[in-house]
Design an enzyme around this catalytic site. Structure first.
Site, PDB file in Angstrom:
ATOM      1  N   ASP A 194      31.434  42.880  43.361  1.00  0.00           N
ATOM      2  CA  ASP A 194      31.642  44.335  43.648  1.00  0.00           C
ATOM      3  C   ASP A 194      30.645  44.904  42.434  1.00  0.00           C
ATOM      4  O   ASP A 194      29.746  44.330  42.154  1.00  0.00           O
ATOM      5  CB  ASP A 194      32.974  44.670  43.389  1.00  0.00           C
ATOM      6  CG  ASP A 194      33.491  45.941  44.066  1.00  0.00           C
ATOM      7  OD1 ASP A 194      32.889  47.044  43.528  1.00  0.00           O
ATOM      8  OD2 ASP A 194      34.190  45.801  45.026  1.00  0.00           O
ATOM      9  N   ASP A 213      25.849  39.587  36.116  1.00  0.00           N
ATOM     10  CA  ASP A 213      25.334  40.639  36.660  1.00  0.00           C
ATOM     11  C   ASP A 213      24.109  39.996  37.586  1.00  0.00           C
ATOM     12  O   ASP A 213      23.237  39.664  37.143  1.00  0.00           O
ATOM     13  CB  ASP A 213      24.720  41.593  35.618  1.00  0.00           C
ATOM     14  CG  ASP A 213      24.100  42.964  36.266  1.00  0.00           C
ATOM     15  OD1 ASP A 213      24.121  43.840  35.487  1.00  0.00           O
ATOM     16  OD2 ASP A 213      23.796  43.043  37.467  1.00  0.00           O
ATOM     17  N   HIS A 226      34.136  51.436  41.501  1.00  0.00           N
ATOM     18  CA  HIS A 226      34.724  50.768  42.583  1.00  0.00           C
ATOM     19  C   HIS A 226      35.086  49.403  42.173  1.00  0.00           C
ATOM     20  O   HIS A 226      36.164  49.101  42.536  1.00  0.00           O
ATOM     21  CB  HIS A 226      33.681  50.942  43.707  1.00  0.00           C
ATOM     22  CG  HIS A 226      34.198  50.043  44.789  1.00  0.00           C
ATOM     23  ND1 HIS A 226      34.012  48.730  45.214  1.00  0.00           N
ATOM     24  CD2 HIS A 226      35.036  50.628  45.952  1.00  0.00           C
ATOM     25  CE1 HIS A 226      34.478  48.542  46.422  1.00  0.00           C
ATOM     26  NE2 HIS A 226      34.996  49.665  46.818  1.00  0.00           N
ATOM     27  N   ASN A 240      53.039  45.510  30.583  1.00  0.00           N
ATOM     28  CA  ASN A 240      52.387  45.893  29.286  1.00  0.00           C
ATOM     29  C   ASN A 240      52.846  47.160  28.612  1.00  0.00           C
ATOM     30  O   ASN A 240      52.065  47.464  27.726  1.00  0.00           O
ATOM     31  CB  ASN A 240      50.773  45.543  29.063  1.00  0.00           C
ATOM     32  CG  ASN A 240      50.226  46.230  30.108  1.00  0.00           C
ATOM     33  OD1 ASN A 240      50.656  47.030  30.934  1.00  0.00           O
ATOM     34  ND2 ASN A 240      48.874  46.248  30.093  1.00  0.00           N
ATOM     35  N   SER A 373      38.722  49.161  51.138  1.00  0.00           N
ATOM     36  CA  SER A 373      38.482  48.345  50.010  1.00  0.00           C
ATOM     37  C   SER A 373      39.627  47.865  49.279  1.00  0.00           C
ATOM     38  O   SER A 373      39.634  46.880  48.626  1.00  0.00           O
ATOM     39  CB  SER A 373      37.623  48.957  49.091  1.00  0.00           C
ATOM     40  OG  SER A 373      36.192  48.995  49.389  1.00  0.00           O
TER      41      SER A 373
END
Length: 422
Positions: A194, A213, A226, A240, A373
Protein backbone atom coordinates in the site's frame (compact mmCIF):
# COMPACT_ATOMS: atom_id res chain seq x y z
CA UNK A 1 -6.37 9.36 24.63
CA UNK A 2 -8.75 12.23 25.36
CA UNK A 3 -11.43 12.65 22.73
CA UNK A 4 -13.66 15.55 21.84
CA UNK A 5 -17.02 15.58 23.71
CA UNK A 6 -19.50 12.99 22.46
CA UNK A 7 -16.94 11.57 20.00
CA UNK A 8 -17.96 7.96 20.65
CA UNK A 9 -21.59 8.71 19.86
CA UNK A 10 -20.56 10.65 16.79
CA UNK A 11 -18.37 7.84 15.50
CA UNK A 12 -21.04 5.22 16.10
CA UNK A 13 -23.80 7.12 14.32
CA UNK A 14 -22.52 9.25 11.45
CA UNK A 15 -19.74 9.89 8.99
CA UNK A 16 -18.60 13.43 8.41
CA UNK A 17 -15.99 15.10 6.18
CA UNK A 18 -12.42 14.22 6.97
CA UNK A 19 -11.81 17.47 8.79
CA UNK A 20 -14.20 16.20 11.47
CA UNK A 21 -12.31 12.98 12.08
CA UNK A 22 -11.65 11.83 15.65
CA UNK A 23 -8.55 13.48 17.08
CA UNK A 24 -6.45 13.10 20.18
CA UNK A 25 -5.80 16.14 22.37
CA UNK A 26 -2.50 14.51 23.25
CA UNK A 27 -1.18 13.41 19.84
CA UNK A 28 1.65 10.94 19.54
CA UNK A 29 5.16 12.21 18.86
CA UNK A 30 5.79 13.35 15.30
CA UNK A 31 5.47 10.41 12.95
CA UNK A 32 8.58 9.07 11.25
CA UNK A 33 8.36 8.38 7.52
CA UNK A 34 7.44 4.75 6.85
CA UNK A 35 6.01 3.70 3.40
CA UNK A 36 2.43 2.28 2.29
CA UNK A 37 -1.13 3.00 -0.18
CA UNK A 38 -4.63 4.80 -0.79
CA UNK A 39 -8.28 4.51 -2.25
CA UNK A 40 -11.66 4.88 -4.11
CA UNK A 41 -12.25 5.55 -7.80
CA UNK A 42 -9.60 8.09 -8.62
CA UNK A 43 -9.72 7.92 -12.37
CA UNK A 44 -12.53 6.57 -14.47
CA UNK A 45 -10.06 4.51 -16.50
CA UNK A 46 -6.71 3.26 -15.15
CA UNK A 47 -4.06 4.44 -17.56
CA UNK A 48 -0.67 3.44 -18.89
CA UNK A 49 1.96 5.62 -17.25
CA UNK A 50 3.76 7.86 -19.83
CA UNK A 51 5.81 5.95 -22.46
CA UNK A 52 7.63 3.48 -20.20
CA UNK A 53 7.25 -0.25 -20.71
CA UNK A 54 8.50 -3.31 -18.82
CA UNK A 55 10.63 -5.87 -20.66
CA UNK A 56 11.12 -9.24 -18.93
CA UNK A 57 14.43 -10.86 -19.83
CA UNK A 58 14.16 -14.63 -19.44
CA UNK A 59 17.00 -15.45 -17.05
CA UNK A 60 17.40 -18.77 -15.20
CA UNK A 61 16.57 -18.29 -11.54
CA UNK A 62 19.34 -20.66 -10.40
CA UNK A 63 21.90 -17.92 -11.15
CA UNK A 64 20.37 -15.67 -8.49
CA UNK A 65 22.72 -14.84 -5.65
CA UNK A 66 20.87 -13.70 -2.49
CA UNK A 67 22.00 -10.31 -1.24
CA UNK A 68 22.92 -8.89 -4.63
CA UNK A 69 21.20 -5.83 -6.06
CA UNK A 70 21.15 -5.81 -9.85
CA UNK A 71 19.15 -2.61 -10.04
CA UNK A 72 21.64 -0.68 -7.93
CA UNK A 73 25.03 -2.29 -8.58
CA UNK A 74 24.73 -4.63 -11.55
CA UNK A 75 25.28 -7.75 -9.47
CA UNK A 76 22.81 -10.66 -9.90
CA UNK A 77 24.61 -13.89 -10.16
CA UNK A 78 28.19 -13.98 -11.37
CA UNK A 79 29.70 -10.84 -12.93
CA UNK A 80 30.03 -12.36 -16.41
CA UNK A 81 26.36 -13.35 -16.53
CA UNK A 82 25.30 -9.95 -15.16
CA UNK A 83 27.36 -8.25 -17.86
CA UNK A 84 25.77 -10.42 -20.54
CA UNK A 85 22.33 -9.44 -19.33
CA UNK A 86 23.19 -5.76 -19.36
CA UNK A 87 24.55 -6.09 -22.89
CA UNK A 88 21.40 -7.91 -24.02
CA UNK A 89 19.17 -5.19 -22.56
CA UNK A 90 21.34 -2.47 -24.15
CA UNK A 91 21.28 -4.21 -27.55
CA UNK A 92 17.51 -4.59 -27.50
CA UNK A 93 17.06 -0.94 -26.57
CA UNK A 94 19.49 0.22 -29.29
CA UNK A 95 18.03 -1.99 -32.02
CA UNK A 96 14.46 -1.00 -31.18
CA UNK A 97 15.14 2.71 -30.73
CA UNK A 98 14.28 2.66 -27.02
CA UNK A 99 15.84 4.36 -24.00
CA UNK A 100 17.18 1.91 -21.42
CA UNK A 101 16.26 2.51 -17.77
CA UNK A 102 16.69 0.65 -14.49
CA UNK A 103 16.40 -3.11 -14.00
CA UNK A 104 15.46 -5.36 -11.10
CA UNK A 105 15.98 -9.10 -10.65
CA UNK A 106 12.87 -11.14 -9.82
CA UNK A 107 14.33 -14.58 -9.11
CA UNK A 108 10.98 -15.89 -7.90
CA UNK A 109 9.91 -15.75 -11.58
CA UNK A 110 13.35 -16.34 -13.13
CA UNK A 111 13.39 -12.96 -14.91
CA UNK A 112 15.08 -9.59 -14.96
CA UNK A 113 12.53 -6.77 -15.21
CA UNK A 114 13.91 -3.89 -17.30
CA UNK A 115 12.35 -0.48 -17.86
CA UNK A 116 12.56 0.91 -21.38
CA UNK A 117 11.04 4.10 -22.75
CA UNK A 118 9.56 4.27 -26.23
CA UNK A 119 10.01 7.66 -27.95
CA UNK A 120 7.79 9.01 -30.70
CA UNK A 121 4.16 8.32 -31.49
CA UNK A 122 4.17 4.60 -32.31
CA UNK A 123 1.40 2.92 -30.31
CA UNK A 124 2.84 1.27 -27.19
CA UNK A 125 0.84 -1.87 -27.94
CA UNK A 126 2.78 -2.31 -31.19
CA UNK A 127 6.14 -1.78 -29.46
CA UNK A 128 5.21 -4.28 -26.74
CA UNK A 129 4.06 -6.88 -29.27
CA UNK A 130 7.31 -6.57 -31.23
CA UNK A 131 9.51 -6.85 -28.14
CA UNK A 132 7.62 -9.90 -26.84
CA UNK A 133 8.77 -11.93 -29.86
CA UNK A 134 12.49 -11.14 -29.52
CA UNK A 135 14.97 -13.82 -28.50
CA UNK A 136 15.76 -13.59 -24.79
CA UNK A 137 12.53 -11.74 -23.94
CA UNK A 138 10.00 -13.68 -21.85
CA UNK A 139 7.34 -11.02 -22.40
CA UNK A 140 6.80 -7.26 -22.44
CA UNK A 141 3.94 -5.22 -21.03
CA UNK A 142 2.81 -1.69 -20.15
CA UNK A 143 3.78 -0.06 -16.90
CA UNK A 144 0.18 -0.07 -15.66
CA UNK A 145 -1.42 2.23 -13.10
CA UNK A 146 -3.47 0.97 -10.15
CA UNK A 147 -5.60 2.87 -7.62
CA UNK A 148 -6.55 2.06 -4.07
CA UNK A 149 -10.18 1.28 -3.35
CA UNK A 150 -11.23 3.06 -0.21
CA UNK A 151 -13.22 6.17 0.42
CA UNK A 152 -11.65 8.22 3.21
CA UNK A 153 -14.86 9.42 4.77
CA UNK A 154 -13.86 11.08 7.94
CA UNK A 155 -17.46 9.72 8.20
CA UNK A 156 -21.77 -9.12 28.08
CA UNK A 157 -18.16 -10.42 28.55
CA UNK A 158 -15.42 -7.85 28.98
CA UNK A 159 -14.57 -6.05 25.78
CA UNK A 160 -11.16 -4.54 25.01
CA UNK A 161 -10.61 -1.14 26.59
CA UNK A 162 -9.78 0.54 23.27
CA UNK A 163 -11.76 3.78 23.36
CA UNK A 164 -13.29 3.40 19.89
CA UNK A 165 -13.91 -0.35 20.03
CA UNK A 166 -17.69 0.00 20.34
CA UNK A 167 -17.77 2.10 17.17
CA UNK A 168 -16.06 -0.58 15.07
CA UNK A 169 -18.55 -2.40 12.77
CA UNK A 170 -16.67 -5.67 13.37
CA UNK A 171 -17.18 -5.36 17.12
CA UNK A 172 -20.84 -6.31 16.65
CA UNK A 173 -21.08 -7.86 13.18
CA UNK A 174 -18.09 -10.14 13.69
CA UNK A 175 -18.21 -10.41 17.52
CA UNK A 176 -14.61 -9.21 17.54
CA UNK A 177 -14.04 -9.70 21.28
CA UNK A 178 -15.11 -13.34 20.91
CA UNK A 179 -12.81 -13.82 17.92
CA UNK A 180 -9.88 -12.61 20.01
CA UNK A 181 -10.60 -15.23 22.62
CA UNK A 182 -10.01 -17.81 19.89
CA UNK A 183 -7.03 -16.20 18.12
CA UNK A 184 -5.20 -12.89 17.70
CA UNK A 185 -3.10 -13.71 14.63
CA UNK A 186 -0.04 -14.03 16.87
CA UNK A 187 3.13 -14.34 14.81
CA UNK A 188 1.39 -14.43 11.41
CA UNK A 189 3.21 -12.33 8.79
CA UNK A 190 0.84 -10.03 6.90
CA UNK A 191 2.14 -7.94 4.00
CA UNK A 192 0.31 -4.63 3.53
CA UNK A 193 1.23 -3.57 0.00
CA UNK A 194 0.00 0.00 0.00
CA UNK A 195 1.14 3.57 0.69
CA UNK A 196 3.40 4.65 3.55
CA UNK A 197 2.26 3.43 6.99
CA UNK A 198 2.71 5.52 10.13
CA UNK A 199 4.78 2.95 12.02
CA UNK A 200 4.93 5.23 15.09
CA UNK A 201 1.19 5.61 15.48
CA UNK A 202 0.27 4.67 19.08
CA UNK A 203 -2.04 1.92 17.79
CA UNK A 204 0.64 0.49 15.45
CA UNK A 205 3.80 0.75 17.54
CA UNK A 206 5.26 -2.72 17.89
CA UNK A 207 2.95 -4.20 15.27
CA UNK A 208 5.20 -3.56 12.25
CA UNK A 209 8.14 -5.92 11.74
CA UNK A 210 9.59 -4.34 8.61
CA UNK A 211 9.14 -1.23 6.45
CA UNK A 212 10.32 -0.98 2.84
CA UNK A 213 9.82 1.68 0.16
CA UNK A 214 9.56 0.29 -3.39
CA UNK A 215 8.39 3.54 -4.97
CA UNK A 216 11.57 5.59 -4.94
CA UNK A 217 10.30 8.79 -6.53
CA UNK A 218 8.05 10.38 -5.49
CA UNK A 219 9.63 9.73 -2.10
CA UNK A 220 7.36 9.80 0.90
CA UNK A 221 7.89 12.85 3.06
CA UNK A 222 5.46 11.71 5.73
CA UNK A 223 3.22 8.73 6.51
CA UNK A 224 0.29 8.40 4.13
CA UNK A 225 -3.43 8.06 4.78
CA UNK A 226 -4.53 4.94 2.93
CA UNK A 227 -1.78 2.57 4.01
CA UNK A 228 -2.03 3.70 7.62
CA UNK A 229 -5.80 3.11 7.62
CA UNK A 230 -5.50 -0.38 6.10
CA UNK A 231 -2.74 -1.35 8.54
CA UNK A 232 -4.81 -0.22 11.52
CA UNK A 233 -7.85 -2.26 10.54
CA UNK A 234 -5.70 -5.36 10.17
CA UNK A 235 -3.48 -5.15 13.22
CA UNK A 236 -4.01 -2.14 15.51
CA UNK A 237 -2.95 -2.92 19.06
CA UNK A 238 -5.79 -4.22 21.23
CA UNK A 239 -6.53 -3.51 24.88
CA UNK A 240 -4.07 -0.62 25.07
CA UNK A 241 -6.61 1.94 26.22
CA UNK A 242 -6.60 4.03 23.02
CA UNK A 243 -8.11 3.95 19.58
CA UNK A 244 -9.29 0.70 18.02
CA UNK A 245 -8.55 -3.02 18.11
CA UNK A 246 -7.27 -4.59 14.89
CA UNK A 247 -8.88 -7.74 13.54
CA UNK A 248 -5.55 -9.53 14.11
CA UNK A 249 -3.78 -7.48 16.79
CA UNK A 250 -1.07 -10.11 17.24
CA UNK A 251 -0.04 -10.19 13.58
CA UNK A 252 3.36 -9.00 12.36
CA UNK A 253 2.94 -6.46 9.58
CA UNK A 254 5.24 -5.93 6.62
CA UNK A 255 4.61 -2.31 5.62
CA UNK A 256 5.58 -2.34 1.95
CA UNK A 257 5.21 0.99 0.17
CA UNK A 258 4.25 0.32 -3.44
CA UNK A 259 1.82 3.24 -3.81
CA UNK A 260 2.07 6.97 -3.30
CA UNK A 261 -0.46 9.53 -2.12
CA UNK A 262 -1.24 12.26 -4.63
CA UNK A 263 -3.97 13.89 -2.52
CA UNK A 264 -5.71 12.85 0.67
CA UNK A 265 -8.26 10.94 -1.46
CA UNK A 266 -6.05 9.76 -4.31
CA UNK A 267 -3.39 7.05 -4.03
CA UNK A 268 -1.84 5.30 -7.03
CA UNK A 269 0.66 2.52 -7.76
CA UNK A 270 2.26 1.04 -10.85
CA UNK A 271 3.19 -2.40 -12.14
CA UNK A 272 6.84 -2.16 -11.12
CA UNK A 273 6.33 -0.87 -7.58
CA UNK A 274 3.66 -3.51 -6.91
CA UNK A 275 5.87 -6.23 -8.40
CA UNK A 276 8.90 -5.30 -6.31
CA UNK A 277 6.78 -5.31 -3.14
CA UNK A 278 5.27 -8.68 -4.06
CA UNK A 279 8.73 -10.16 -4.64
CA UNK A 280 9.81 -8.97 -1.19
CA UNK A 281 6.65 -10.36 0.43
CA UNK A 282 7.08 -13.77 -1.21
CA UNK A 283 10.80 -14.04 -0.48
CA UNK A 284 10.27 -13.05 3.16
CA UNK A 285 7.51 -15.52 3.94
CA UNK A 286 4.35 -13.40 4.01
CA UNK A 287 1.43 -15.66 4.93
CA UNK A 288 -1.29 -13.14 4.07
CA UNK A 289 -0.90 -10.41 1.41
CA UNK A 290 -3.34 -7.48 1.30
CA UNK A 291 -3.77 -5.66 -2.04
CA UNK A 292 -6.39 -2.93 -1.63
CA UNK A 293 -5.92 -1.67 -5.20
CA UNK A 294 -7.52 -2.15 -8.60
CA UNK A 295 -6.31 -1.64 -12.15
CA UNK A 296 -5.98 -3.32 -15.54
CA UNK A 297 -4.95 -6.94 -16.15
CA UNK A 298 -1.21 -7.26 -15.56
CA UNK A 299 0.78 -10.39 -16.47
CA UNK A 300 3.70 -9.61 -14.15
CA UNK A 301 1.47 -9.09 -11.12
CA UNK A 302 -0.60 -12.18 -11.98
CA UNK A 303 2.52 -14.36 -12.14
CA UNK A 304 3.80 -13.02 -8.83
CA UNK A 305 0.44 -13.67 -7.17
CA UNK A 306 0.58 -17.24 -8.49
CA UNK A 307 4.10 -17.58 -7.04
CA UNK A 308 2.87 -16.29 -3.67
CA UNK A 309 0.03 -18.81 -3.65
CA UNK A 310 2.38 -21.67 -4.56
CA UNK A 311 4.34 -20.78 -1.43
CA UNK A 312 1.20 -20.94 0.67
CA UNK A 313 0.25 -17.27 1.02
CA UNK A 314 -3.35 -16.10 0.99
CA UNK A 315 -3.78 -13.06 -1.29
CA UNK A 316 -6.69 -10.68 -0.60
CA UNK A 317 -7.78 -7.90 -2.96
CA UNK A 318 -10.57 -5.34 -3.09
CA UNK A 319 -12.93 -5.42 -6.07
CA UNK A 320 -13.57 -2.42 -8.29
CA UNK A 321 -16.82 -0.86 -6.97
CA UNK A 322 -17.81 0.15 -10.50
CA UNK A 323 -17.75 -3.37 -11.90
CA UNK A 324 -17.73 -5.76 -8.95
CA UNK A 325 -14.57 -7.30 -10.39
CA UNK A 326 -11.28 -5.75 -11.52
CA UNK A 327 -7.64 -6.79 -11.21
CA UNK A 328 -5.84 -8.10 -9.13
CA UNK A 329 -9.09 -9.35 -7.57
CA UNK A 330 -9.78 -11.30 -10.78
CA UNK A 331 -6.46 -13.18 -10.63
CA UNK A 332 -6.73 -16.92 -9.99
CA UNK A 333 -6.97 -17.86 -6.33
CA UNK A 334 -7.28 -14.32 -4.98
CA UNK A 335 -9.83 -13.74 -2.20
CA UNK A 336 -11.91 -10.90 -3.64
CA UNK A 337 -13.73 -8.63 -1.21
CA UNK A 338 -16.38 -5.92 -1.36
CA UNK A 339 -17.88 -3.68 1.28
CA UNK A 340 -21.19 -4.96 2.65
CA UNK A 341 -24.04 -3.19 0.89
CA UNK A 342 -22.05 -2.49 -2.28
CA UNK A 343 -21.84 -6.01 -3.68
CA UNK A 344 -24.32 -7.07 -6.34
CA UNK A 345 -23.96 -10.72 -5.31
CA UNK A 346 -21.23 -11.33 -7.87
CA UNK A 347 -20.02 -14.94 -7.80
CA UNK A 348 -16.81 -15.32 -5.85
CA UNK A 349 -17.03 -11.98 -4.06
CA UNK A 350 -17.04 -11.93 -0.25
CA UNK A 351 -18.67 -9.11 1.71
CA UNK A 352 -17.13 -7.68 4.88
CA UNK A 353 -17.53 -4.55 7.03
CA UNK A 354 -16.31 -1.49 5.15
CA UNK A 355 -18.64 1.40 5.97
CA UNK A 356 -17.95 4.03 8.64
CA UNK A 357 -14.94 2.19 10.04
CA UNK A 358 -12.84 4.03 12.64
CA UNK A 359 -9.14 3.43 12.01
CA UNK A 360 -5.67 4.86 12.34
CA UNK A 361 -4.66 8.11 10.65
CA UNK A 362 -1.14 9.55 10.26
CA UNK A 363 0.02 11.77 13.10
CA UNK A 364 -1.31 9.62 15.94
CA UNK A 365 -4.97 10.24 15.19
CA UNK A 366 -8.05 8.22 14.17
CA UNK A 367 -10.75 8.86 11.57
CA UNK A 368 -13.67 7.21 9.76
CA UNK A 369 -13.23 5.49 6.40
CA UNK A 370 -15.46 3.59 3.97
CA UNK A 371 -14.72 1.51 0.90
CA UNK A 372 -13.74 -1.85 -0.52
CA UNK A 373 -10.10 -1.33 0.53
CA UNK A 374 -11.13 -1.48 4.15
CA UNK A 375 -13.44 -4.46 3.67
CA UNK A 376 -10.44 -6.32 2.20
CA UNK A 377 -8.37 -5.36 5.24
CA UNK A 378 -10.99 -6.99 7.51
CA UNK A 379 -10.71 -10.25 5.57
CA UNK A 380 -6.90 -10.16 5.62
CA UNK A 381 -7.06 -9.85 9.40
CA UNK A 382 -9.55 -12.72 9.64
CA UNK A 383 -7.35 -14.98 7.52
CA UNK A 384 -4.43 -14.17 9.85
CA UNK A 385 -6.58 -15.41 12.76
CA UNK A 386 -7.42 -18.59 10.87
CA UNK A 387 -3.77 -19.18 10.02
CA UNK A 388 -2.80 -18.96 13.66
CA UNK A 389 -5.36 -21.67 14.42
CA UNK A 390 -3.88 -23.78 11.67
CA UNK A 391 -6.47 -25.19 9.23
CA UNK A 392 -5.73 -22.86 6.36
CA UNK A 393 -7.26 -25.15 3.73
CA UNK A 394 -10.84 -24.69 4.89
CA UNK A 395 -11.33 -21.12 3.70
CA UNK A 396 -13.99 -18.57 4.56
CA UNK A 397 -17.50 -19.44 5.75
CA UNK A 398 -20.12 -17.18 4.17
CA UNK A 399 -23.78 -16.96 3.26
CA UNK A 400 -23.19 -18.52 -0.18
CA UNK A 401 -20.88 -21.29 -1.38
CA UNK A 402 -19.26 -18.86 -3.82
CA UNK A 403 -19.15 -15.70 -1.71
CA UNK A 404 -21.60 -13.51 0.17
CA UNK A 405 -21.40 -12.12 3.70
CA UNK A 406 -18.51 -13.54 5.71
CA UNK A 407 -19.33 -15.35 8.97
CA UNK A 408 -16.17 -14.65 10.96
CA UNK A 409 -16.96 -16.86 13.96
CA UNK A 410 -17.84 -19.92 11.89
CA UNK A 411 -14.73 -19.34 9.79
CA UNK A 412 -12.54 -19.70 12.87
CA UNK A 413 -14.49 -22.67 14.21
CA UNK A 414 -14.13 -24.48 10.90
CA UNK A 415 -10.41 -23.68 10.97
CA UNK A 416 -10.22 -25.62 14.23
CA UNK A 417 -10.74 -23.02 16.96
CA UNK A 418 -11.60 -24.40 20.38
CA UNK A 419 -14.54 -23.12 22.41
CA UNK A 420 -18.16 -22.20 21.83
CA UNK A 421 -17.54 -19.53 19.26
CA UNK A 422 -19.51 -16.29 19.43
Amino acid sequence: MTLRPAILTWLALIAVPESGAAQSRNPAPAAVVTPLTADEPQSANPTVIDRRILVMLDMPSEHYRPGSDYGATGGYGDPAAAGARRRLAARIARDQGLTLGDAWPMPVLGIDCVIMTAPGDEPLAAVIERLSHLSGVAWSQPLNEFVARGDPEPANMRQPNDRLFAAQPAAQAWHLADLHRMATGAGIRVAVIDSLVDAHHPDLTGRIMVVRDFVGAPAAGAPETHGTAVAGIIAADADNGVGIAGIAPGAHLMALRACWQQTVSATVCDSLSLARALVFAVENGAQVINLSVTGPEDQLIARLIAAARRRGAAVVASVDPRTGAGFPASAAGVVRVSQEGLSRNEPGVYNAPGRDVPTTEPGGQWHLVSGNSYAAAHVSGLLALARQIGRTDRGLVSTRPDGGTVDACRTLLRAGAKGRGC
